[in-house]
Design a protein around this motif. Structure first.
Motif, mmCIF file in Angstrom:
data_model
loop_
_atom_site.group_PDB
_atom_site.id
_atom_site.type_symbol
_atom_site.label_atom_id
_atom_site.label_comp_id
_atom_site.label_asym_id
_atom_site.label_seq_id
_atom_site.Cartn_x
_atom_site.Cartn_y
_atom_site.Cartn_z
ATOM 1 N N SER A 1 73.576 -31.417 77.624
ATOM 2 C CA SER A 1 74.530 -32.149 78.433
ATOM 3 C C SER A 1 73.843 -32.811 79.611
ATOM 4 O O SER A 1 72.766 -32.425 80.050
ATOM 5 N N GLN B 1 67.908 -37.518 67.993
ATOM 6 C CA GLN B 1 69.350 -37.678 67.779
ATOM 7 C C GLN B 1 69.710 -39.147 67.633
ATOM 8 O O GLN B 1 70.497 -39.530 66.761
ATOM 9 N N SER C 1 78.523 -34.189 62.675
ATOM 10 C CA SER C 1 78.367 -33.214 63.741
ATOM 11 C C SER C 1 77.331 -33.680 64.762
ATOM 12 O O SER C 1 77.566 -33.623 65.979
ATOM 13 N N ASP C 2 76.185 -34.149 64.281
ATOM 14 C CA ASP C 2 75.130 -34.608 65.185
ATOM 15 C C ASP C 2 75.621 -35.762 66.058
ATOM 16 O O ASP C 2 75.329 -35.824 67.254
ATOM 17 N N ILE D 1 78.138 -34.408 68.646
ATOM 18 C CA ILE D 1 77.426 -33.634 69.665
ATOM 19 C C ILE D 1 76.726 -34.559 70.641
ATOM 20 O O ILE D 1 76.722 -34.333 71.858
ATOM 21 N N GLY E 1 78.785 -33.509 73.577
ATOM 22 C CA GLY E 1 78.089 -32.324 74.080
ATOM 23 C C GLY E 1 78.101 -31.221 73.038
ATOM 24 O O GLY E 1 79.042 -31.091 72.249
ATOM 25 N N GLU E 2 77.052 -30.417 73.035
ATOM 26 C CA GLU E 2 76.876 -29.397 71.999
ATOM 27 C C GLU E 2 77.972 -28.341 72.016
ATOM 28 O O GLU E 2 78.367 -27.818 70.978
ATOM 29 N N ASN E 3 78.483 -28.012 73.214
ATOM 30 C CA ASN E 3 79.496 -26.954 73.300
ATOM 31 C C ASN E 3 80.892 -27.453 72.958
ATOM 32 O O ASN E 3 81.860 -26.708 73.050
ATOM 33 N N GLN E 4 81.012 -28.731 72.572
ATOM 34 C CA GLN E 4 82.314 -29.299 72.238
ATOM 35 C C GLN E 4 82.526 -29.457 70.737
ATOM 36 O O GLN E 4 83.573 -29.921 70.305
ATOM 37 N N VAL E 5 81.526 -29.084 69.952
ATOM 38 C CA VAL E 5 81.612 -29.256 68.500
ATOM 39 C C VAL E 5 81.231 -27.943 67.825
ATOM 40 O O VAL E 5 80.184 -27.364 68.111
#
Length: 273
Positions: free
Chosen positions: A2, A56, A142-143, A146, A150-154
């Motif tokens: 993030s 990414q 997913s990538d 994210i 943000g990673e914690n949202q998926v």
């Protein structure tokens, strides 16, 4: 990673540089050496984060699934390196006693006056998919999400269920934390059979069925995403508990227009309920 976490690393570097200058002034050579090691560790973390972000971005513009898979493997290797380096960073941080100045786990808005941990945030997106046939597309989606949310949202995989735990309850709880469930549907989503020849979707313990059922039962928004040329399943193919899925407006995502299609998905996910 993030934006806040990246800025936290920068703040940590500034804190360590200041502490190292103080240690030099006090001629504490042992502390200077530890702080220098911590500073190098933080700089390496920043470099790794930049590499991960670059990979990414390449994945988002990948032209085929094999290229996307190769880039995904590169990212996983970089993330593993980062995790190992971050463990070292935490160890050295404790040794030099900088905990009051280093806090990259919470943003300012999440900190509390009584030092209690903040409540778990709502996961924005839960991705449901059949691993045997649509993992490549689900991984790319997913990538991409994210990278923007943000990673914690998926949340993508319920793959850490402990032995002896009721996996139906675990899935229900995990789905219950999300705001949107994205159901990735390939051509065999509804017709795929197990080793005995029975359709998986008709079985009450089918993981995909449990995931979608949990979302429909809790009135969580479900977005069917059709990939590999799939069409929405015939309502007659669905068990009664999934009947409402047939009435959900679906989005098609194709290899040739992936970025354009997935942007529509992102807009739908970000749209207020």
């Amino acid at each position: 990673m993030s934006g806040y976490a990246r800025s936290a690393l920068t703040a940590q570097l500034a804190t360590v540089a200041k502490a190292r200058a103080g240690a030099i002034e006090q001629r504490d050579t042992g502390r200077v050496a530890k702080l220098l090691g911590l500073e190098n560790c933080l700089q390496s973390l920043v470099e790794l984060d930049n590499k991960i972000l670059s990979v990414q971005q390449e994945k988002f513009s990948a032209h085929d699934s094999s290229q996307a898979l190769e880039l995904r493997e590169q990212e996983e290797a970089l993330r593993k390196q980062r995790a190992e380096l971050d463990e070292l960073r935490e160890l050295v941080t404790h040794e030099v006693d900088l905990e009051p100045d280093i806090d990259d786990e919470q943003s300012p808005s999440e900190r509390t006056d009584n030092n209690e941990p903040p409540p778990s945030p709502l996961i924005r997106v839960f991705i449901s998919y059949r691993r045997e046939h649509t993992s490549h597309f689900a991984g790319r989606i997913s990538d991409w999400l994210i990278g923007h949310l943000g990673e914690n949202q998926v949340f993508m995989d319920v793959d850490s269920i402990e032995l002896g735990v009721d996996f139906k309850e675990v899935i229900t709880d995990a789905v219950g934390q999300c705001a949107v469930l994205v159901a990735v549907i390939g051509p065999q989503w509804a017709t795929m059979c197990d080793e005995s020849g029975k359709r998986r979707l008709t079985q009450p313990d089918d993981i995909v069925r449990l995931e979608v059922e949990a979302a429909l039962r809790r009135n969580i928004r479900v977005i069917p995403v059709l990939v590999d040329g799939a069409e929405m399943p015939d309502p007659r193919q669905l068990p009664e508990s999934l009947a409402a899925l047939a009435r959900r407006n679906a989005l098609k995502i194709r290899h040739e227009s992936f970025r354009q299609d997935v942007r529509r998905l992102l807009q739908a996910v970000e749209k207020p309920q």
